[in-house]
Scaffold this motif. Structure first.
Motif, PDB file in Angstrom:
ATOM      1  N   LEU A  46     -42.691 119.537 -10.163  1.00  0.00           N
ATOM      2  CA  LEU A  46     -41.293 119.136 -10.077  1.00  0.00           C
ATOM      3  C   LEU A  46     -41.154 117.743 -10.669  1.00  0.00           C
ATOM      4  CD1 LEU A  46     -38.410 119.767  -8.958  1.00  0.00           C
ATOM      5  CD2 LEU A  46     -39.094 118.546  -6.887  1.00  0.00           C
ATOM      6  N   LEU A  47     -40.154 117.562 -11.515  1.00  0.00           N
ATOM      7  CA  LEU A  47     -39.848 116.255 -12.083  1.00  0.00           C
ATOM      8  C   LEU A  47     -38.485 115.829 -11.554  1.00  0.00           C
ATOM      9  CD1 LEU A  47     -40.896 114.140 -14.201  1.00  0.00           C
ATOM     10  CD2 LEU A  47     -39.273 115.186 -15.761  1.00  0.00           C
ATOM     11  N   VAL A  48     -38.454 114.680 -10.915  1.00  0.00           N
ATOM     12  CA  VAL A  48     -37.221 114.154 -10.334  1.00  0.00           C
ATOM     13  C   VAL A  48     -36.841 112.894 -11.095  1.00  0.00           C
ATOM     14  CG1 VAL A  48     -36.118 113.294  -8.236  1.00  0.00           C
ATOM     15  CG2 VAL A  48     -37.915 115.026  -8.077  1.00  0.00           C
ATOM     16  N   THR A  49     -35.619 112.876 -11.595  1.00  0.00           N
ATOM     17  CA  THR A  49     -35.096 111.677 -12.246  1.00  0.00           C
ATOM     18  C   THR A  49     -34.012 111.103 -11.357  1.00  0.00           C
ATOM     19  OG1 THR A  49     -35.491 112.642 -14.418  1.00  0.00           O
ATOM     20  CG2 THR A  49     -34.029 110.754 -14.327  1.00  0.00           C
ATOM     21  N   THR A  50     -34.159 109.836 -11.006  1.00  0.00           N
ATOM     22  CA  THR A  50     -33.121 109.160 -10.245  1.00  0.00           C
ATOM     23  C   THR A  50     -32.548 108.053 -11.132  1.00  0.00           C
ATOM     24  OG1 THR A  50     -34.481 107.406  -9.259  1.00  0.00           O
ATOM     25  CG2 THR A  50     -34.508 109.556  -8.166  1.00  0.00           C
ATOM     26  N   ASN A  51     -31.590 107.338 -10.605  1.00  0.00           N
ATOM     27  CA  ASN A  51     -31.037 106.228 -11.372  1.00  0.00           C
ATOM     28  C   ASN A  51     -31.972 105.020 -11.402  1.00  0.00           C
ATOM     29  OD1 ASN A  51     -30.652 105.803  -8.636  1.00  0.00           O
ATOM     30  ND2 ASN A  51     -28.726 104.695  -8.911  1.00  0.00           N
ATOM     31  N   LEU A 179     -32.288 117.631 -19.853  1.00  0.00           N
ATOM     32  CA  LEU A 179     -33.066 116.759 -18.977  1.00  0.00           C
ATOM     33  C   LEU A 179     -33.302 115.401 -19.627  1.00  0.00           C
ATOM     34  CD1 LEU A 179     -35.144 116.140 -16.611  1.00  0.00           C
ATOM     35  CD2 LEU A 179     -36.851 117.150 -18.132  1.00  0.00           C
ATOM     36  N   ILE A 180     -33.720 115.408 -20.882  1.00  0.00           N
ATOM     37  CA  ILE A 180     -34.027 114.152 -21.587  1.00  0.00           C
ATOM     38  C   ILE A 180     -32.775 113.287 -21.716  1.00  0.00           C
ATOM     39  CG2 ILE A 180     -34.782 113.191 -23.796  1.00  0.00           C
ATOM     40  CD1 ILE A 180     -36.631 115.689 -24.010  1.00  0.00           C
ATOM     41  N   ASN A 181     -31.644 113.904 -22.054  1.00  0.00           N
ATOM     42  CA  ASN A 181     -30.392 113.145 -22.166  1.00  0.00           C
ATOM     43  C   ASN A 181     -30.005 112.510 -20.831  1.00  0.00           C
ATOM     44  OD1 ASN A 181     -30.147 113.726 -24.879  1.00  0.00           O
ATOM     45  ND2 ASN A 181     -28.814 115.500 -24.541  1.00  0.00           N
ATOM     46  N   LEU A 182     -30.176 113.259 -19.737  1.00  0.00           N
ATOM     47  CA  LEU A 182     -29.862 112.703 -18.416  1.00  0.00           C
ATOM     48  C   LEU A 182     -30.795 111.546 -18.070  1.00  0.00           C
ATOM     49  CD1 LEU A 182     -29.206 116.019 -16.455  1.00  0.00           C
ATOM     50  CD2 LEU A 182     -27.533 114.236 -16.971  1.00  0.00           C
ATOM     51  N   MET A 183     -32.067 111.670 -18.459  1.00  0.00           N
ATOM     52  CA  MET A 183     -33.029 110.592 -18.186  1.00  0.00           C
ATOM     53  C   MET A 183     -32.670 109.324 -18.951  1.00  0.00           C
ATOM     54  SD  MET A 183     -36.601 112.687 -18.143  1.00  0.00           S
ATOM     55  CE  MET A 183     -37.589 111.449 -17.327  1.00  0.00           C
ATOM     56  N   PHE A 184     -32.333 109.465 -20.230  1.00  0.00           N
ATOM     57  CA  PHE A 184     -31.966 108.280 -21.014  1.00  0.00           C
ATOM     58  C   PHE A 184     -30.651 107.678 -20.535  1.00  0.00           C
ATOM     59  CE2 PHE A 184     -35.128 109.694 -24.204  1.00  0.00           C
ATOM     60  CZ  PHE A 184     -35.790 108.482 -24.365  1.00  0.00           C
ATOM     61  N   SER A 185     -29.715 108.522 -20.109  1.00  0.00           N
ATOM     62  CA  SER A 185     -28.464 108.003 -19.557  1.00  0.00           C
ATOM     63  C   SER A 185     -28.731 107.199 -18.291  1.00  0.00           C
ATOM     64  CB  SER A 185     -27.503 109.150 -19.237  1.00  0.00           C
ATOM     65  OG  SER A 185     -27.100 109.793 -20.403  1.00  0.00           O
ATOM     66  N   ARG A 187     -31.567 105.717 -17.536  1.00  0.00           N
ATOM     67  CA  ARG A 187     -32.279 104.489 -17.908  1.00  0.00           C
ATOM     68  C   ARG A 187     -31.315 103.460 -18.485  1.00  0.00           C
ATOM     69  NH1 ARG A 187     -35.962 103.569 -23.076  1.00  0.00           N
ATOM     70  NH2 ARG A 187     -33.866 103.710 -23.885  1.00  0.00           N
ATOM     71  N   ASN A 188     -30.417 103.898 -19.368  1.00  0.00           N
ATOM     72  CA  ASN A 188     -29.465 102.962 -19.974  1.00  0.00           C
ATOM     73  C   ASN A 188     -28.494 102.406 -18.934  1.00  0.00           C
ATOM     74  OD1 ASN A 188     -30.694 103.399 -22.418  1.00  0.00           O
ATOM     75  ND2 ASN A 188     -29.192 104.917 -23.095  1.00  0.00           N
ATOM     76  N   GLY A 189     -28.074 103.250 -17.985  1.00  0.00           N
ATOM     77  CA  GLY A 189     -27.195 102.780 -16.917  1.00  0.00           C
ATOM     78  C   GLY A 189     -27.885 101.764 -16.030  1.00  0.00           C
ATOM     79  N   HIS A 190     -29.179 101.993 -15.727  1.00  0.00           N
ATOM     80  CA  HIS A 190     -29.930 101.048 -14.897  1.00  0.00           C
ATOM     81  C   HIS A 190     -30.157  99.738 -15.642  1.00  0.00           C
ATOM     82  CE1 HIS A 190     -32.605  99.648 -11.763  1.00  0.00           C
ATOM     83  NE2 HIS A 190     -33.493  99.322 -12.706  1.00  0.00           N
ATOM     84  N   SER A 191     -30.449  99.824 -16.962  1.00  0.00           N
ATOM     85  CA  SER A 191     -30.678  98.602 -17.751  1.00  0.00           C
ATOM     86  C   SER A 191     -29.418  97.756 -17.838  1.00  0.00           C
ATOM     87  CB  SER A 191     -31.158  98.970 -19.163  1.00  0.00           C
ATOM     88  OG  SER A 191     -32.368  99.668 -19.093  1.00  0.00           O
ATOM     89  N   SER A 192     -28.264  98.424 -18.041  1.00  0.00           N
ATOM     90  CA  SER A 192     -27.021  97.641 -18.150  1.00  0.00           C
ATOM     91  C   SER A 192     -26.655  96.998 -16.813  1.00  0.00           C
ATOM     92  CB  SER A 192     -25.878  98.544 -18.651  1.00  0.00           C
ATOM     93  OG  SER A 192     -25.644  99.594 -17.735  1.00  0.00           O
TER      94      SER A 192
END
Length: 200
Positions: A46-51, A179-185, A187-192
């Motif tokens: 299982l791969l979990v992506t959080t903010n 999945l990849i698009n959600l992960m980058f979104s 990551r970008n949201g957390h960076s900003s």
């Protein structure tokens, strides 16, 4: 009594006994066998992506590995799709017809040459049965090679780490880029948000 830890914004407070941080919410859950899932699975990969993090669960025969990576440390993602050899239905039918002809010829030749034992329940000699089983095994291997869907793998890379997540199914393969698009979104949201907090 005041509580310093706030509850996460969504209903999940933990995934497989890994507690979520204050303000952390699940962005995407990905099971390699089925693709993006609405609820965490209890076993298997299982791969979990959080903010805030990427959490990877991988189960072996005797142990479970859990990897936790800050989302901002993800630098690149590469996808390797499995290739499948193409075979037309005409070619498949010709292969089946050829297999039947070979079975009939070899079985007839074997039964006239050798007087072997007979299998009583199915009323067939042992030699033709062995030939039939060999042809069925060959047909199964050909089916796996030409028609069964091939999976692939996703490779996540950071500055000093990398790991791969293989996926076997077609559904998972179709949802990999989502999945990849959600992960980058995430990551970008957390960076900003981090830059905004640092500027204050």
């Amino acid at each position: 009594m005041s509580n310093n830890l706030e509850r996460p914004l969504n209903y999940l407070t933990q995934v497989r006994e890994v507690g979520l941080l204050s303000g952390e919410k699940v962005v995407c859950l990905f099971a390699p066998e089925t693709g993006i899932v609405p609820e965490p699975t209890t076993e298997g990969r299982l791969l979990v992506t959080t903010n805030r993090r990427i959490i990877s669960f991988e189960e072996g025969q005797s142990a479970q590995d859990t990897m936790l990576i800050p989302i901002e440390d993800m630098k690149a993602v590469s996808v390797r799709n499995g290739s499948r050899n193409s075979l037309s239905w005409t070619q498949a039918l010709l292969m089946i017809a050829g297999g039947l002809v070979i079975y009939l010829v070899v079985s007839y030749w074997l039964t006239t040459r050798f007087d072997g034992p007979s299998i009583p329940l199915i009323n067939i000699d042992l030699a033709p049965l062995v030939v039939l089983l060999a042809l069925l095994t060959g047909a199964w291997i050909a089916w796996q090679h030409y028609f069964a869907s091939e999976g692939g793998s996703i490779r996540f890379q950071g500055s000093d780490w990398s790991f791969s997540l293989p996926y076997p199914g077609e559904t998972a393969g179709e949802e990999v880029y989502q999945l990849i698009n959600l992960m980058f979104s995430a990551r970008n949201g957390h960076s900003s948000r981090s830059m905004t907090a640092g500027d204050l």
